[in-house]
Design a protein around this motif. Structure first.
Motif, PDB file in Angstrom:
ATOM      1  N   PRO A   1       0.809  -1.222   0.000  1.00 28.40           N
ATOM      2  CA  PRO A   1       0.000   0.000   0.000  1.00 28.40           C
ATOM      3  C   PRO A   1       0.845   1.277   0.000  1.00 28.40           C
ATOM      4  N   ARG A   2       1.994   1.237   0.675  1.00 28.71           N
ATOM      5  CA  ARG A   2       2.841   2.440   0.722  1.00 28.71           C
ATOM      6  C   ARG A   2       3.307   2.851  -0.673  1.00 28.71           C
ATOM      7  N   ARG A   3       3.549   1.877  -1.562  1.00 29.03           N
ATOM      8  CA  ARG A   3       3.947   2.185  -2.940  1.00 29.03           C
ATOM      9  C   ARG A   3       2.736   2.517  -3.800  1.00 29.03           C
ATOM     10  N   LEU A   4       1.620   1.822  -3.533  1.00 30.22           N
ATOM     11  CA  LEU A   4       0.443   2.012  -4.379  1.00 30.22           C
ATOM     12  C   LEU A   4      -0.278   3.325  -4.092  1.00 30.22           C
ATOM     13  N   ARG A   5      -0.311   3.726  -2.847  1.00 28.77           N
ATOM     14  CA  ARG A   5      -1.136   4.872  -2.463  1.00 28.77           C
ATOM     15  C   ARG A   5      -0.789   6.162  -3.212  1.00 28.77           C
ATOM     16  N   PRO A   6       0.484   6.545  -3.308  1.00 32.25           N
ATOM     17  CA  PRO A   6       0.774   7.765  -4.081  1.00 32.25           C
ATOM     18  C   PRO A   6       0.387   7.652  -5.551  1.00 32.25           C
TER      19      PRO A   6
ATOM     20  N   LEU B   1      -7.360   3.823   8.860  1.00 31.35           N
ATOM     21  CA  LEU B   1      -7.005   4.987   8.059  1.00 31.35           C
ATOM     22  C   LEU B   1      -6.012   5.904   8.773  1.00 31.35           C
ATOM     23  N   ALA B   2      -5.781   5.641  10.061  1.00 29.55           N
ATOM     24  CA  ALA B   2      -4.767   6.411  10.778  1.00 29.55           C
ATOM     25  C   ALA B   2      -3.359   5.967  10.399  1.00 29.55           C
ATOM     26  N   LEU B   3      -3.252   4.811   9.761  1.00 29.85           N
ATOM     27  CA  LEU B   3      -1.957   4.326   9.310  1.00 29.85           C
ATOM     28  C   LEU B   3      -1.447   5.155   8.141  1.00 29.85           C
ATOM     29  N   ALA B   4      -0.125   5.294   8.043  1.00 31.00           N
ATOM     30  CA  ALA B   4       0.455   5.990   6.891  1.00 31.00           C
ATOM     31  C   ALA B   4       0.240   5.195   5.611  1.00 31.00           C
ATOM     32  N   ASP B   5       0.073   3.879   5.762  1.00 30.00           N
ATOM     33  CA  ASP B   5      -0.166   3.008   4.609  1.00 30.00           C
ATOM     34  C   ASP B   5      -1.348   2.073   4.903  1.00 30.00           C
ATOM     35  N   PRO B   6      -2.567   2.620   4.943  1.00 33.04           N
ATOM     36  CA  PRO B   6      -3.734   1.785   5.235  1.00 33.04           C
ATOM     37  C   PRO B   6      -3.912   0.712   4.170  1.00 33.04           C
ATOM     38  N   PRO B   7      -4.496  -0.435   4.536  1.00 37.52           N
ATOM     39  CA  PRO B   7      -4.643  -1.518   3.554  1.00 37.52           C
ATOM     40  C   PRO B   7      -5.464  -1.100   2.348  1.00 37.52           C
ATOM     41  N   THR B   8      -5.067  -1.599   1.190  1.00 35.21           N
ATOM     42  CA  THR B   8      -5.804  -1.327  -0.045  1.00 35.21           C
ATOM     43  C   THR B   8      -7.217  -1.874   0.052  1.00 35.21           C
ATOM     44  N   ALA B   9      -7.345  -3.055   0.638  1.00 37.02           N
ATOM     45  CA  ALA B   9      -8.636  -3.704   0.850  1.00 37.02           C
ATOM     46  C   ALA B   9      -8.472  -4.707   1.970  1.00 37.02           C
ATOM     47  N   LEU B  10      -9.580  -5.198   2.495  1.00 31.82           N
ATOM     48  CA  LEU B  10      -9.567  -6.284   3.465  1.00 31.82           C
ATOM     49  C   LEU B  10     -10.336  -7.462   2.879  1.00 31.82           C
ATOM     50  N   PHE B  11      -9.762  -8.637   3.001  1.00 32.61           N
ATOM     51  CA  PHE B  11     -10.440  -9.873   2.634  1.00 32.61           C
ATOM     52  C   PHE B  11     -10.795 -10.576   3.939  1.00 32.61           C
ATOM     53  N   LEU B  12     -12.056 -10.935   4.110  1.00 31.22           N
ATOM     54  CA  LEU B  12     -12.513 -11.407   5.416  1.00 31.22           C
ATOM     55  C   LEU B  12     -13.312 -12.701   5.305  1.00 31.22           C
TER      56      LEU B  12
END
Length: 387
Positions: A44-49, A110-121
């Motif tokens: 997510p850290r690479r994808l988010r920007p 969402l408080a994370l600097a790199d929140p998950p792209t999605a959650l699979f549950l």
């Protein structure tokens, strides 16, 4: 300020927290998310920007497939991955997907600097705003550490608190086992992709967790547990809880990564003190020396975090556990302390030694007691069983 790609969200920019509005919404957007979470090396850290720069998951995926973003390995996998196949794999293992804005995507992430792209549950819904506490520690605990983790899991779950951990061997599994032993809520966060039934002890544990709690991952089903995914998983374990408890860990324990994330998020860290001769007590003792509060049991945890103990929930858990035991089993279970011999159990319960041994073996098969060197100890203690 250092160099930054135009459109990349700045640290602490409240207008660009999490993912852009509409991210993952609609069939095409969700399909793009499914493909992007299937790229083994993409975090997510690479994808988010990229997503903020391109404006959506769909646009980001088009750019990746065109070779305009990331490297050739990611481009090749993105081109070869069909969203329909990912969707089918998710459905085949009985899982579901949540993205930012869905009920099961906890806003605390969402408080994370790199929140998950999605959650699979899989399993029960992840309740928004639920009180959760994370229990972490070594994969090679002492017998005392394992028992403490299981007891914490059971006692917290009996109080209505959801127990979060990483489903690894050792302290993680013990905390989950304690919670499921009383039918309590627990969340297992995986480093690998979400899949269906597995073999072995871990598969048995995850099936138990799915029955009374939730199994989740930020990775699509095809993703294996690569080394970098374990510390990444730890940030989710931290963010999902209102507190983190370190039970045991060596000097460079991976549980300290979870502690670092908790500190970044302003989440309270607690630690279980251990014997100075125990090498797995180094991490919690170090934390206590640095000012982290020491705790002994679930009551200390609830006091430290200001969590009201739910007496009604505890009585319900007691009844649930009581229904699992017949009269003789209940007497034997009550007689088992911290390392007692079958002869002692027989004397306290009025049974013959053979009857006591047979009952102890049945309880051991159900995970309620543990035998070692001829002595038996209770795995789910008095906070649940005492009236």
């Amino acid at each position: 300020m250092g160099w930054r790609v135009p459109g990349e969200p700045e640290e602490g920019d409240p207008s660009k927290r999490g993912w852009p509005p509409g991210f993952g919404r609609g069939r095409a957007e969700l399909d793009a998310v499914l493909v992007l979470t299937s790229l083994p090396w993409l975090r997510p850290r690479r994808l988010r920007p990229i997503v903020w720069r391109r404006g959506s998951a769909s646009a980001a995926l088009r750019a990746v497939r065109a070779g305009a973003e990331l490297g050739p390995a990611d481009t090749a996998v993105a081109r070869a991955t069909d969203a329909r196949e990912v969707r089918a794999a998710v459905e085949a293992c009985g899982a579901r997907v949540a993205v930012q804005g869905d009920d099961e995507y906890d806003p605390r992430l969402l408080a994370l600097a790199d929140p998950p792209t999605a959650l699979f549950l899989r399993g029960r819904p992840l309740t928004p705003g639920a009180t959760r506490i994370s229990v972490v520690g070594t994969r090679k605990p002492s017998r005392v550490g394992a028992d403490v983790a299981e007891t914490l899991g059971a006692d917290l779950a009996a109080s209505g608190v959801c127990v979060v951990s990483g489903a690894a061997n050792g302290i993680d599994s013990c905390a989950h086992e304690g919670a499921v032993a009383v039918g309590g809520p627990t969340v297992a966060v995986l480093a690998e992709g979400i899949v269906g039934d597995r073999g072995g002890r871990r598969g048995v544990l995850l099936r138990k967790v799915a029955r009374c709690g939730t199994v989740l991952s930020e990775a699509a089903p095809s993703i294996e547990a690569q080394r970098h995914r374990f510390p990444a998983r730890n940030r989710l374990v931290a963010a999902l809880g209102v507190g983190v408890i370190v039970v045991e860990g060596a000097e460079r324990s991976g549980s300290l990564i979870t502690v670092d994330h908790a500190n970044d998020l302003g989440i309270t860290v607690l630690a279980v003190p251990g014997a100075v001769t125990n090498p797995m007590a180094v991490a919690p003792i170090g934390l206590i020396r640095s000012g982290v509060q020491a705790i002994r049991h679930a009551g200390d945890v609830c006091d430290a975090l200001g969590i009201p103990v739910d007496d009604i929930a505890i009585r319900e858990r007691r009844r649930s556990l009581g229904a699992m035991l017949d009269g003789t089993e209940a007497r034997v279970f009550d007689a088992v302390g911290d390392g007692v011999l079958p002869e002692q159990v027989a004397r306290e319960t009025g049974l013959t030694i053979a009857e006591a041994l047979g009952c102890l073996l049945r309880l051991e098969l159900r995970g309620l007691v543990s035998g070692d060197g001829g002595r038996y100890r209770r795995m789910v203690r008095t906070a649940i069983t005492d009236a």
